[in-house]
Design a protein around this motif. Structure first.
Motif, PDB file in Angstrom:
ATOM      1  N   SER A   1       0.845  -1.197   0.000  1.00 16.80           N
ATOM      2  CA  SER A   1       0.000   0.000   0.000  1.00 16.80           C
ATOM      3  C   SER A   1       0.876   1.241   0.000  1.00 16.80           C
ATOM      4  O   SER A   1       1.953   1.247   0.607  1.00 16.80           O
ATOM      5  CB  SER A   1      -0.927  -0.001   1.213  1.00 16.80           C
ATOM      6  OG  SER A   1      -0.195  -0.102   2.417  1.00 16.80           O
ATOM      7  N   CYS A   2       0.437   2.268  -0.713  1.00 14.30           N
ATOM      8  CA  CYS A   2       1.271   3.470  -0.840  1.00 14.30           C
ATOM      9  C   CYS A   2       1.180   4.309   0.442  1.00 14.30           C
ATOM     10  O   CYS A   2       0.258   4.145   1.241  1.00 14.30           O
ATOM     11  CB  CYS A   2       0.843   4.290  -2.059  1.00 14.30           C
ATOM     12  SG  CYS A   2      -0.598   5.322  -1.776  1.00 14.30           S
ATOM     13  N   PRO A   3       2.150   5.175   0.673  1.00 13.23           N
ATOM     14  CA  PRO A   3       2.163   5.975   1.916  1.00 13.23           C
ATOM     15  C   PRO A   3       1.227   7.172   1.871  1.00 13.23           C
ATOM     16  O   PRO A   3       1.169   7.940   2.832  1.00 13.23           O
ATOM     17  CB  PRO A   3       3.611   6.425   2.002  1.00 13.23           C
ATOM     18  CG  PRO A   3       4.047   6.542   0.585  1.00 13.23           C
ATOM     19  CD  PRO A   3       3.344   5.409  -0.144  1.00 13.23           C
ATOM     20  N   SER A   4       0.475   7.294   0.744  1.00 16.97           N
ATOM     21  CA  SER A   4      -0.375   8.446   0.558  1.00 16.97           C
ATOM     22  C   SER A   4       0.432   9.729   0.415  1.00 16.97           C
ATOM     23  O   SER A   4       1.576   9.803   0.853  1.00 16.97           O
ATOM     24  CB  SER A   4      -1.412   8.602   1.696  1.00 16.97           C
ATOM     25  OG  SER A   4      -2.332   9.621   1.356  1.00 16.97           O
ATOM     26  N   CYS A   5      -0.180  10.702  -0.219  1.00 15.42           N
ATOM     27  CA  CYS A   5       0.438  12.024  -0.354  1.00 15.42           C
ATOM     28  C   CYS A   5      -0.660  12.979  -0.793  1.00 15.42           C
ATOM     29  O   CYS A   5      -1.831  12.603  -0.838  1.00 15.42           O
ATOM     30  CB  CYS A   5       1.575  11.986  -1.372  1.00 15.42           C
ATOM     31  SG  CYS A   5       1.019  11.935  -3.082  1.00 15.42           S
ATOM     32  N   SER A   6      -0.292  14.191  -1.164  1.00 17.05           N
ATOM     33  CA  SER A   6      -1.282  15.214  -1.502  1.00 17.05           C
ATOM     34  C   SER A   6      -2.182  14.787  -2.660  1.00 17.05           C
ATOM     35  O   SER A   6      -3.289  15.290  -2.825  1.00 17.05           O
ATOM     36  CB  SER A   6      -0.541  16.499  -1.892  1.00 17.05           C
ATOM     37  OG  SER A   6      -1.429  17.476  -2.346  1.00 17.05           O
ATOM     38  N   ARG A   7      -1.714  13.816  -3.456  1.00 19.99           N
ATOM     39  CA  ARG A   7      -2.485  13.399  -4.635  1.00 19.99           C
ATOM     40  C   ARG A   7      -3.577  12.387  -4.302  1.00 19.99           C
ATOM     41  O   ARG A   7      -4.359  12.004  -5.157  1.00 19.99           O
ATOM     42  CB  ARG A   7      -1.537  12.791  -5.674  1.00 19.99           C
ATOM     43  CG  ARG A   7      -0.473  13.756  -6.133  1.00 19.99           C
ATOM     44  CD  ARG A   7       0.464  13.163  -7.152  1.00 19.99           C
ATOM     45  NE  ARG A   7       1.474  14.144  -7.477  1.00 19.99           N
ATOM     46  CZ  ARG A   7       2.721  14.107  -6.998  1.00 19.99           C
ATOM     47  NH1 ARG A   7       3.107  13.109  -6.224  1.00 19.99           N
ATOM     48  NH2 ARG A   7       3.587  15.056  -7.311  1.00 19.99           N
ATOM     49  N   VAL A   8      -3.641  11.946  -3.041  1.00 20.07           N
ATOM     50  CA  VAL A   8      -4.605  10.907  -2.701  1.00 20.07           C
ATOM     51  C   VAL A   8      -5.999  11.375  -3.113  1.00 20.07           C
ATOM     52  O   VAL A   8      -6.362  12.530  -2.904  1.00 20.07           O
ATOM     53  CB  VAL A   8      -4.538  10.549  -1.203  1.00 20.07           C
ATOM     54  CG1 VAL A   8      -5.130  11.621  -0.327  1.00 20.07           C
ATOM     55  CG2 VAL A   8      -5.162   9.201  -0.916  1.00 20.07           C
ATOM     56  N   GLU A   9      -6.739  10.508  -3.765  1.00 21.89           N
ATOM     57  CA  GLU A   9      -8.027  10.903  -4.345  1.00 21.89           C
ATOM     58  C   GLU A   9      -9.122  11.016  -3.294  1.00 21.89           C
ATOM     59  O   GLU A   9     -10.115  11.711  -3.509  1.00 21.89           O
ATOM     60  CB  GLU A   9      -8.440   9.883  -5.417  1.00 21.89           C
ATOM     61  CG  GLU A   9      -7.440   9.717  -6.546  1.00 21.89           C
ATOM     62  CD  GLU A   9      -7.513  10.836  -7.582  1.00 21.89           C
ATOM     63  OE1 GLU A   9      -6.806  10.740  -8.599  1.00 21.89           O
ATOM     64  OE2 GLU A   9      -8.261  11.817  -7.333  1.00 21.89           O
TER      65      GLU A   9
ATOM     66  N   VAL B   1      -2.908  -1.767  -2.629  1.00 25.18           N
ATOM     67  CA  VAL B   1      -3.912  -0.731  -2.352  1.00 25.18           C
ATOM     68  C   VAL B   1      -3.243   0.620  -2.597  1.00 25.18           C
ATOM     69  O   VAL B   1      -2.297   0.976  -1.889  1.00 25.18           O
ATOM     70  CB  VAL B   1      -4.418  -0.810  -0.899  1.00 25.18           C
ATOM     71  CG1 VAL B   1      -5.649   0.074  -0.709  1.00 25.18           C
ATOM     72  CG2 VAL B   1      -4.737  -2.250  -0.501  1.00 25.18           C
ATOM     73  N   MET B   2      -3.679   1.333  -3.624  1.00 21.86           N
ATOM     74  CA  MET B   2      -3.006   2.565  -4.022  1.00 21.86           C
ATOM     75  C   MET B   2      -3.942   3.759  -3.954  1.00 21.86           C
ATOM     76  O   MET B   2      -5.113   3.641  -4.293  1.00 21.86           O
ATOM     77  CB  MET B   2      -2.451   2.414  -5.442  1.00 21.86           C
ATOM     78  CG  MET B   2      -1.554   1.208  -5.623  1.00 21.86           C
ATOM     79  SD  MET B   2      -0.063   1.319  -4.639  1.00 21.86           S
ATOM     80  CE  MET B   2       0.732   2.656  -5.530  1.00 21.86           C
ATOM     81  N   GLY B   3      -3.372   4.919  -3.594  1.00 19.78           N
ATOM     82  CA  GLY B   3      -4.201   6.081  -3.284  1.00 19.78           C
ATOM     83  C   GLY B   3      -4.691   6.902  -4.467  1.00 19.78           C
ATOM     84  O   GLY B   3      -5.593   7.722  -4.308  1.00 19.78           O
ATOM     85  N   CYS B   4      -4.099   6.705  -5.643  1.00 22.66           N
ATOM     86  CA  CYS B   4      -4.520   7.540  -6.786  1.00 22.66           C
ATOM     87  C   CYS B   4      -4.039   6.945  -8.106  1.00 22.66           C
ATOM     88  O   CYS B   4      -3.408   5.893  -8.130  1.00 22.66           O
ATOM     89  CB  CYS B   4      -3.968   8.961  -6.630  1.00 22.66           C
ATOM     90  SG  CYS B   4      -2.274   9.141  -7.196  1.00 22.66           S
ATOM     91  N   ARG B   5      -4.256   7.717  -9.178  1.00 23.29           N
ATOM     92  CA  ARG B   5      -3.975   7.178 -10.524  1.00 23.29           C
ATOM     93  C   ARG B   5      -2.521   7.380 -10.924  1.00 23.29           C
ATOM     94  O   ARG B   5      -2.091   6.906 -11.957  1.00 23.29           O
ATOM     95  CB  ARG B   5      -4.883   7.880 -11.539  1.00 23.29           C
ATOM     96  CG  ARG B   5      -4.733   9.366 -11.552  1.00 23.29           C
ATOM     97  CD  ARG B   5      -5.598  10.077 -12.579  1.00 23.29           C
ATOM     98  NE  ARG B   5      -5.403  11.489 -12.479  1.00 23.29           N
ATOM     99  CZ  ARG B   5      -4.284  12.092 -12.896  1.00 23.29           C
ATOM    100  NH1 ARG B   5      -3.326  11.368 -13.443  1.00 23.29           N
ATOM    101  NH2 ARG B   5      -4.116  13.389 -12.746  1.00 23.29           N
ATOM    102  N   VAL B   6      -1.716   8.077 -10.092  1.00 24.75           N
ATOM    103  CA  VAL B   6      -0.321   8.336 -10.488  1.00 24.75           C
ATOM    104  C   VAL B   6       0.463   7.028 -10.555  1.00 24.75           C
ATOM    105  O   VAL B   6       1.035   6.689 -11.577  1.00 24.75           O
ATOM    106  CB  VAL B   6       0.363   9.339  -9.536  1.00 24.75           C
ATOM    107  CG1 VAL B   6       1.858   9.417  -9.835  1.00 24.75           C
ATOM    108  CG2 VAL B   6      -0.262  10.710  -9.694  1.00 24.75           C
ATOM    109  N   ASN B   7       0.485   6.295  -9.442  1.00 23.64           N
ATOM    110  CA  ASN B   7       1.163   4.996  -9.479  1.00 23.64           C
ATOM    111  C   ASN B   7       0.183   3.837  -9.337  1.00 23.64           C
ATOM    112  O   ASN B   7       0.565   2.681  -9.448  1.00 23.64           O
ATOM    113  CB  ASN B   7       2.212   4.913  -8.352  1.00 23.64           C
ATOM    114  CG  ASN B   7       3.455   5.698  -8.708  1.00 23.64           C
ATOM    115  OD1 ASN B   7       3.863   5.715  -9.870  1.00 23.64           O
ATOM    116  ND2 ASN B   7       4.020   6.378  -7.750  1.00 23.64           N
ATOM    117  N   GLY B   8      -1.112   4.183  -9.119  1.00 25.99           N
ATOM    118  CA  GLY B   8      -2.135   3.143  -8.886  1.00 25.99           C
ATOM    119  C   GLY B   8      -2.215   2.104  -9.997  1.00 25.99           C
ATOM    120  O   GLY B   8      -1.958   0.908  -9.768  1.00 25.99           O
ATOM    121  N   PRO B   9      -2.550   2.526 -11.205  1.00 24.27           N
ATOM    122  CA  PRO B   9      -2.734   1.544 -12.292  1.00 24.27           C
ATOM    123  C   PRO B   9      -1.491   0.685 -12.527  1.00 24.27           C
ATOM    124  O   PRO B   9      -1.577  -0.539 -12.614  1.00 24.27           O
ATOM    125  CB  PRO B   9      -3.063   2.423 -13.493  1.00 24.27           C
ATOM    126  CG  PRO B   9      -3.622   3.678 -12.907  1.00 24.27           C
ATOM    127  CD  PRO B   9      -2.895   3.886 -11.622  1.00 24.27           C
TER     128      PRO B   9
END
Ligand code: SF4
Length: 383
Positions: A285-293, A320-328
């Protein structure tokens, strides 16, 4: 214990210097919305108190850039900025930060007709004019597509190295040497290999180490420790980030974990004999950041970990990824993947999209897919 150190260049990053045998710098990244100035100032101050040498903030828009100027004023922190797709905001924020991180794998999104060399030249010019360093940040979930096609799909490491070396060569060719490199994957074994192979080619370039999307503690810390122990004990690594999926008020744990791992390595307390059992359930799972959807992301990651506990003995990877930047990209390599959108969560099985579900329904759909996967694993064993 005197640790070996690669003969890397000295790179000044605001109030901290890395490379050339300087202490290994420990850094983190804010996960609050950058344009929420109060929340981000609060998180930056908490990371400063935790002893962060450098704090990264994501900036994707003019609004974020304006907020970062204020955040820098209010904290006086040693800041770096994370540029993904919109590299052109660099000139707005460079006077207020110590480093610009760009991702070679995301440069093609804007001005597609423009060669990447022109974009990197621009970033280098802005950095030079504003006394900034640069990080060339290659990530397994978003490798330059032009490099991926040169290699077998099973070889995720060679395209990462080729992309990083190409950017190093270009930066050197334009006389910009104040940079470091990162090569991150969510698999500690791949982080070890990719950094060892890069260092074998360019042991003069300072390396920023990290297991990307390492996940929820303690697993996230264990995965990171395994990679750092194998690399730092061999002189590879000049700055580190422990990427943990934790609520915003626990971001300081990234710094504490980083310092603890470094001091253990320095005192010879290494635990790499502890093999991270990838023959069991592995939550990325990503650490989240400002881009989290959606702010519900961290809770969702925690709920996934809890709900899937019953499957712990199965060699299944769930991302489990927070957004489309590295999610897909990152979810492509997982057996089951979730990547967040503002109002729903995308569910995937490997590269196959299974659907998009509301946040309060996604766990039910995930469990259905997980149960089916377990049945498939059982029949494989019987078969
Ligand atoms: S996947 Fe998105 S939200 Fe998560 S850390 Fe990466 S950019 Fe941030």
């Amino acid at each position: 214990m005197e640790l070996p150190r690669n003969p890397t260049r000295e790179v000044i990053i605001g109030s901290v210097t890395i490379g050339a045998g300087h202490d290994i710098a420990v850094q983190s990244m804010t996960a609050t919305k950058t344009h929420n100035i109060d929340a981000t100032v609060g998180q930056v101050k908490a990371l400063q108190e935790a002893g962060a040498d450098l704090i990264r903030v994501a900036v994707d828009s003019k609004k974020d850039a304006e907020a970062l100027v204020e955040i820098s004023k209010q904290t006086g922190a040693n800041l770096s900025v994370d540029l993904q797709e919109n590299y052109k905001v660099a000139e707005l924020i460079a006077p207020h930060v110590a480093k610009l991180r760009y991702n070679p794998g995301h440069l093609y999104h804007h001005e597609r007709e423009k060669p990447w060399q022109e974009k990197v030249q621009y970033i280098a010019n802005v950095a030079k004019e504003n006394d900034c360093a640069i990080r060339v940040g290659v990530n397994c979930g978003s490798v330059d597509p032009e490099k991926l096609i040169n290699y077998d799909s099973n070889d995720s490491i060679s395209p990462m190295i080729e992309s990083a070396l190409e950017h190093c060569e270009f930066l050197d060719s334009i006389g910009f040497t104040r940079y470091c490199v990162s090569l991150k994957d969510s698999d500690p074994a791949k982080v070890i290999e990719v950094n060892q192979r890069f260092a074998a080619e360019r042991n003069d370039i300072p390396l920023h180490l990290g297991v990307t999307e390492a996940g929820i503690p303690p697993d996230g810390v264990i995965k990171t420790r395994i990679a750092f122990e194998q690399l730092i004990s061999k002189g590879i690594g000049d700055t580190v980030r422990v990427s943990l999926t934790v609520p915003n008020d626990r971001k300081n744990e990234e710094i504490e974990a980083g310092r603890q791992i470094l001091s253990d390595i320095a005192s010879g307390k290494v635990r790499s004999v502890v093999k991270f059992d990838l023959d069991s359930l592995n939550i990325i799972s990503c650490p989240s950041c400002s881009r989290v959807e959606n702010e519900a992301f961290v809770d969702l990651a925690m709920q996934v970990k809890e709900m899937t506990e019953y499957a712990k003995d199965y060699a299944i990877t769930i991302a489990v990824m927070g957004c489309r930047v590295n999610g897909p990209g990152e979810t492509d390599d997982a057996d089951l993947g979730l990547w967040c959108a503002p109002n729903f969560v995308n569910l995937k099985k490997g590269e196959i999209a299974l659907g998009a579900y509301p946040y309060d329904e996604i766990l039910t759909h995930l469990k259905k897919e997980l149960d089916q996967l377990i049945e498939e694993k059982k029949s494989e064993k019987v078969g």
